[in-house]
Design a protein around this motif. Structure first.
Motif, PDB file in Angstrom:
ATOM      1  N   TYR A  58      29.551  15.527  89.903  1.00  0.00           N
ATOM      2  CA  TYR A  58      29.858  15.249  91.307  1.00  0.00           C
ATOM      3  C   TYR A  58      29.021  16.132  92.222  1.00  0.00           C
ATOM      4  CZ  TYR A  58      32.664  15.104  95.611  1.00  0.00           C
ATOM      5  OH  TYR A  58      33.079  14.994  96.908  1.00  0.00           O
ATOM      6  N   VAL A  59      28.928  17.416  91.887  1.00  0.00           N
ATOM      7  CA  VAL A  59      28.132  18.346  92.702  1.00  0.00           C
ATOM      8  C   VAL A  59      26.656  17.974  92.671  1.00  0.00           C
ATOM      9  CG1 VAL A  59      27.405  20.758  92.936  1.00  0.00           C
ATOM     10  CG2 VAL A  59      29.783  20.217  92.370  1.00  0.00           C
ATOM     11  N   VAL A  60      26.148  17.694  91.492  1.00  0.00           N
ATOM     12  CA  VAL A  60      24.726  17.383  91.337  1.00  0.00           C
ATOM     13  C   VAL A  60      24.339  16.140  92.126  1.00  0.00           C
ATOM     14  CG1 VAL A  60      23.009  16.580  89.654  1.00  0.00           C
ATOM     15  CG2 VAL A  60      24.445  18.541  89.121  1.00  0.00           C
ATOM     16  N   ASP A  61      25.202  15.125  92.149  1.00  0.00           N
ATOM     17  CA  ASP A  61      24.882  13.885  92.854  1.00  0.00           C
ATOM     18  C   ASP A  61      24.938  14.021  94.363  1.00  0.00           C
ATOM     19  OD1 ASP A  61      24.303  12.357  90.633  1.00  0.00           O
ATOM     20  OD2 ASP A  61      26.336  11.545  90.425  1.00  0.00           O
ATOM     21  N   ARG A  62      25.538  15.097  94.865  1.00  0.00           N
ATOM     22  CA  ARG A  62      25.702  15.249  96.310  1.00  0.00           C
ATOM     23  C   ARG A  62      24.809  16.333  96.914  1.00  0.00           C
ATOM     24  NH1 ARG A  62      30.366  12.762  98.210  1.00  0.00           N
ATOM     25  NH2 ARG A  62      30.701  14.268  99.869  1.00  0.00           N
ATOM     26  N   LEU A  63      24.065  17.072  96.086  1.00  0.00           N
ATOM     27  CA  LEU A  63      23.201  18.131  96.594  1.00  0.00           C
ATOM     28  C   LEU A  63      21.742  17.871  96.193  1.00  0.00           C
ATOM     29  CD1 LEU A  63      25.350  21.302  95.747  1.00  0.00           C
ATOM     30  CD2 LEU A  63      25.198  20.084  97.932  1.00  0.00           C
ATOM     31  N   ASP A  64      20.853  18.581  96.833  1.00  0.00           N
ATOM     32  CA  ASP A  64      19.447  18.544  96.436  1.00  0.00           C
ATOM     33  C   ASP A  64      19.322  19.211  95.062  1.00  0.00           C
ATOM     34  OD1 ASP A  64      16.710  19.948  96.177  1.00  0.00           O
ATOM     35  OD2 ASP A  64      16.373  18.546  97.836  1.00  0.00           O
ATOM     36  N   ARG A  65      18.884  18.441  94.056  1.00  0.00           N
ATOM     37  CA  ARG A  65      18.932  18.922  92.676  1.00  0.00           C
ATOM     38  C   ARG A  65      17.959  20.063  92.424  1.00  0.00           C
ATOM     39  NH1 ARG A  65      19.186  12.595  90.888  1.00  0.00           N
ATOM     40  NH2 ARG A  65      21.429  12.343  91.223  1.00  0.00           N
ATOM     41  N   ARG A  66      16.805  20.007  92.998  1.00  0.00           N
ATOM     42  CA  ARG A  66      15.828  21.082  92.811  1.00  0.00           C
ATOM     43  C   ARG A  66      16.352  22.395  93.367  1.00  0.00           C
ATOM     44  NH1 ARG A  66      11.716  22.437  96.375  1.00  0.00           N
ATOM     45  NH2 ARG A  66       9.936  23.580  95.508  1.00  0.00           N
ATOM     46  N   ARG A  67      16.889  22.368  94.588  1.00  0.00           N
ATOM     47  CA  ARG A  67      17.439  23.586  95.179  1.00  0.00           C
ATOM     48  C   ARG A  67      18.634  24.092  94.388  1.00  0.00           C
ATOM     49  NH1 ARG A  67      17.371  21.732 101.569  1.00  0.00           N
ATOM     50  NH2 ARG A  67      15.096  21.683 101.815  1.00  0.00           N
ATOM     51  N   LEU A  68      19.465  23.172  93.909  1.00  0.00           N
ATOM     52  CA  LEU A  68      20.616  23.577  93.111  1.00  0.00           C
ATOM     53  C   LEU A  68      20.170  24.313  91.856  1.00  0.00           C
ATOM     54  CD1 LEU A  68      23.665  23.505  92.513  1.00  0.00           C
ATOM     55  CD2 LEU A  68      23.303  21.263  91.445  1.00  0.00           C
ATOM     56  N   MET A  69      19.144  23.816  91.165  1.00  0.00           N
ATOM     57  CA  MET A  69      18.663  24.478  89.957  1.00  0.00           C
ATOM     58  C   MET A  69      18.093  25.860  90.269  1.00  0.00           C
ATOM     59  SD  MET A  69      17.024  21.519  87.509  1.00  0.00           S
ATOM     60  CE  MET A  69      15.990  20.741  88.742  1.00  0.00           C
ATOM     61  N   ILE A  70      17.366  25.969  91.388  1.00  0.00           N
ATOM     62  CA  ILE A  70      16.795  27.260  91.768  1.00  0.00           C
ATOM     63  C   ILE A  70      17.913  28.271  92.041  1.00  0.00           C
ATOM     64  CG2 ILE A  70      15.500  28.476  93.561  1.00  0.00           C
ATOM     65  CD1 ILE A  70      13.744  25.962  93.818  1.00  0.00           C
ATOM     66  N   VAL A  71      18.953  27.839  92.775  1.00  0.00           N
ATOM     67  CA  VAL A  71      20.075  28.733  93.068  1.00  0.00           C
ATOM     68  C   VAL A  71      20.780  29.156  91.777  1.00  0.00           C
ATOM     69  CG1 VAL A  71      22.364  28.853  94.132  1.00  0.00           C
ATOM     70  CG2 VAL A  71      20.443  27.879  95.409  1.00  0.00           C
ATOM     71  N   CYS A  72      21.000  28.206  90.861  1.00  0.00           N
ATOM     72  CA  CYS A  72      21.632  28.544  89.581  1.00  0.00           C
ATOM     73  C   CYS A  72      20.818  29.580  88.820  1.00  0.00           C
ATOM     74  CB  CYS A  72      21.793  27.286  88.730  1.00  0.00           C
ATOM     75  SG  CYS A  72      23.082  26.154  89.291  1.00  0.00           S
ATOM     76  N   ASP A  73      19.497  29.419  88.817  1.00  0.00           N
ATOM     77  CA  ASP A  73      18.632  30.381  88.127  1.00  0.00           C
ATOM     78  C   ASP A  73      18.698  31.758  88.769  1.00  0.00           C
ATOM     79  OD1 ASP A  73      17.615  28.977  85.973  1.00  0.00           O
ATOM     80  OD2 ASP A  73      15.919  28.158  87.088  1.00  0.00           O
ATOM     81  N   LEU A  74      18.632  31.801  90.106  1.00  0.00           N
ATOM     82  CA  LEU A  74      18.622  33.091  90.790  1.00  0.00           C
ATOM     83  C   LEU A  74      19.952  33.833  90.605  1.00  0.00           C
ATOM     84  CD1 LEU A  74      16.781  32.154  94.125  1.00  0.00           C
ATOM     85  CD2 LEU A  74      15.861  33.368  92.129  1.00  0.00           C
ATOM     86  N   VAL A  75      21.056  33.110  90.680  1.00  0.00           N
ATOM     87  CA  VAL A  75      22.359  33.766  90.498  1.00  0.00           C
ATOM     88  C   VAL A  75      22.491  34.276  89.064  1.00  0.00           C
ATOM     89  CG1 VAL A  75      24.845  33.428  90.516  1.00  0.00           C
ATOM     90  CG2 VAL A  75      23.449  32.410  92.320  1.00  0.00           C
ATOM     91  N   ARG A  76      22.043  33.481  88.092  1.00  0.00           N
ATOM     92  CA  ARG A  76      22.114  33.939  86.702  1.00  0.00           C
ATOM     93  C   ARG A  76      21.202  35.146  86.471  1.00  0.00           C
ATOM     94  NH1 ARG A  76      21.565  28.649  82.977  1.00  0.00           N
ATOM     95  NH2 ARG A  76      20.033  28.075  84.564  1.00  0.00           N
TER      96      ARG A  76
END
Length: 426
Positions: A58-76
């Motif tokens: 649900y989250v992935v389909d509603r957000l910009d996927r590239r930015r979401l992946m970058i944020v996930c990487d930076l937080v990790r």
């Protein structure tokens, strides 16, 4: 594929990230053991990640996927990099490991779903199988090398700094994502972010969007429905098959750990070989033939590894087993990417993983329990027969003659060559 610079940058960045992730899979339990003296405490954080799979779509389909992946990487990267610093300043802090494990599980799920949905925006539709194969081959290789690297790092600099290395690989992954371009969503395929409404109706709408839409698409599609059912049954057998293989070599045949390591290494070679050849096989034979052949290889592998007393034969058939699992996985993921509308792909991917993975732990428990009572050969024969039933059932469905996603909704990405080859993770 060779001229697609964006895919190459992304692929290399993810290759290093996969290696780092494999390192942390060993380093984190070792660090927990060092800090607490008991691995049982790891179970306390497992519950936190339950349910993340479906909500991630649900989250992935509603957000910009590239930015979401970058944020996930930076937080990790921040989470894993903080461990040695906290250990140095304040000593071992078990609460940090709980937080890290829980958050990392959620972030990994979000990233992985976005990764699958982004691949169609990185390569042409006809290159999807080859791209998925290359990425899955990298994952297989990284999974083999990661524990070895983790062992050396843990012995040399400690498990906390091994986790920090994993954090550094997430920075590399984020940098690679910054440098690549994705193709835009197809016109008219953007999600309607306001359709859930407001008030009590909004809650019901969000629940429906999270949990119902993906499952309904899977069940209504003439190819994805039998594929999901077949793979769910196969997962029931295949997750436990690894335990049966280990028990067969170590207990029944009385071989040492080095021999078991040799068998596992040979089986890993089968997975890499499938990843490298999946694109060509799919082009030559079509989806249906490749997937049905993968089920047949799994059936033969499960049966022979459980009844043979020859270690070389077991190793060879373990490689056949892994070849079948990898080929089938690449083909099924590619099919979902081809036939699912882009704005649904996250939820469909999450729904598929939820249904198909749910049977694995149950199957592992049932197969090992039966093997303890009736022996590995009998259970392996039964498992192979169940796989053949899946094969026979699939022959009665549209999967039998499918070359791709014929007659289904169009692929998420256009067929023409992307401008410079956008990006994704699988």
């Amino acid at each position: 594929m060779r001229r697609n610079k964006d895919f190459t940058v992304f692929w290399l960045g993810q290759a290093l990230s996969v290696l780092g992730g494999s390192v942390s899979m060993l380093a984190l339990p070792l660090l927990v053991l060092h800090a607490t003296g008991s691995l049982v405490q790891m179970g306390l954080v497992t519950v936190v990640s339950i349910g993340a799979g479906v909500f991630a779509g649900y989250v992935v389909d509603r957000l910009d996927r590239r930015r979401l992946m970058i944020v996930c990487d930076l937080v990790r990267a921040v989470l894993f990099g903080a461990v040695p610093l906290v250990w140095w300043v304040a000593g071992p802090q078990i609460w940090l490991l709980y937080v890290l494990t829980a958050l990392a599980a959620v972030l990994r799920t979000l990233f992985d779903v976005a990764y699958v949905t982004a691949i169609p925006h990185l390569v042409r539709t006809q290159d999807l199988t080859a791209a998925n194969g290359r990425l899955m081959g990298t994952f297989a290789l990284g999974s083999l090398l990661g524990p070895v690297v983790a062992g050396f790092l843990t012995a040399g600099v400690g498990a906390d700094w091994a986790l920090a290395l994993d954090g550094a690989t997430f920075l590399v992954s984020a940098a690679s994502l910054v440098r690549v371009r994705f193709t835009a969503r197809p016109a008219g395929d953007e999600p309607d972010k306001d359709k859930a409404g407001s008030g009590a109706g909004a809650g019901a709408g969000v629940f429906r969007e999270m949990f119902v839409v993906g499952f309904r698409f899977l069940w209504s599609h003439p190819l994805l429905r039998p594929l999901t059912v077949g793979l769910t049954v196969l997962t029931f057998v295949t997750m436990g098959a690894t335990d049966l293989l280990i028990y067969r070599v170590r207990h029944d045949l009385g071989r040492d750990a080095a021999t078991l390591g040799y068998v596992i290494a040979v089986s890993g070679a089968g997975s890499v070989a499938a990843a490298l050849s999946a694109g060509r096989l799919r082009r030559l034979l079509g989806f249906g033939t490749c997937w049905l052949a993968s089920v047949a290889m799994i059936a033969v592998g499960v049966t022979v590894t459980g009844v043979s007393r020859s270690v070389p034969v077991i190793a060879a058939l373990a490689a056949v087993f892994m070849f079948g699992i990898t080929l089938g996985g690449i083909c099924s993921m590619t099919l979902r990417q081809e036939v699912t509308p882009d704005h649904l792909l996250g939820r469909v991917t999450s729904a598929f993983w939820t249904v198909h993975n749910a049977s694995g732990p149950v199957g592992a428990a049932v197969l090992t329990l039966l093997a303890a009572r009736h022996g590995v050969p009998a259970v392996s024969l039964a498992g192979g027969a169940l796989c053949l039933l899946v094969l026979g059932g699939a022959l009665l469905t549209p999967l039998r003659g499918s070359r791709a996603g014929a007659g289904a909704p169009g692929p998420a990405a256009p067929d023409q060559e992307p401008a410079a080859g956008p990006s994704a993770r699988a």
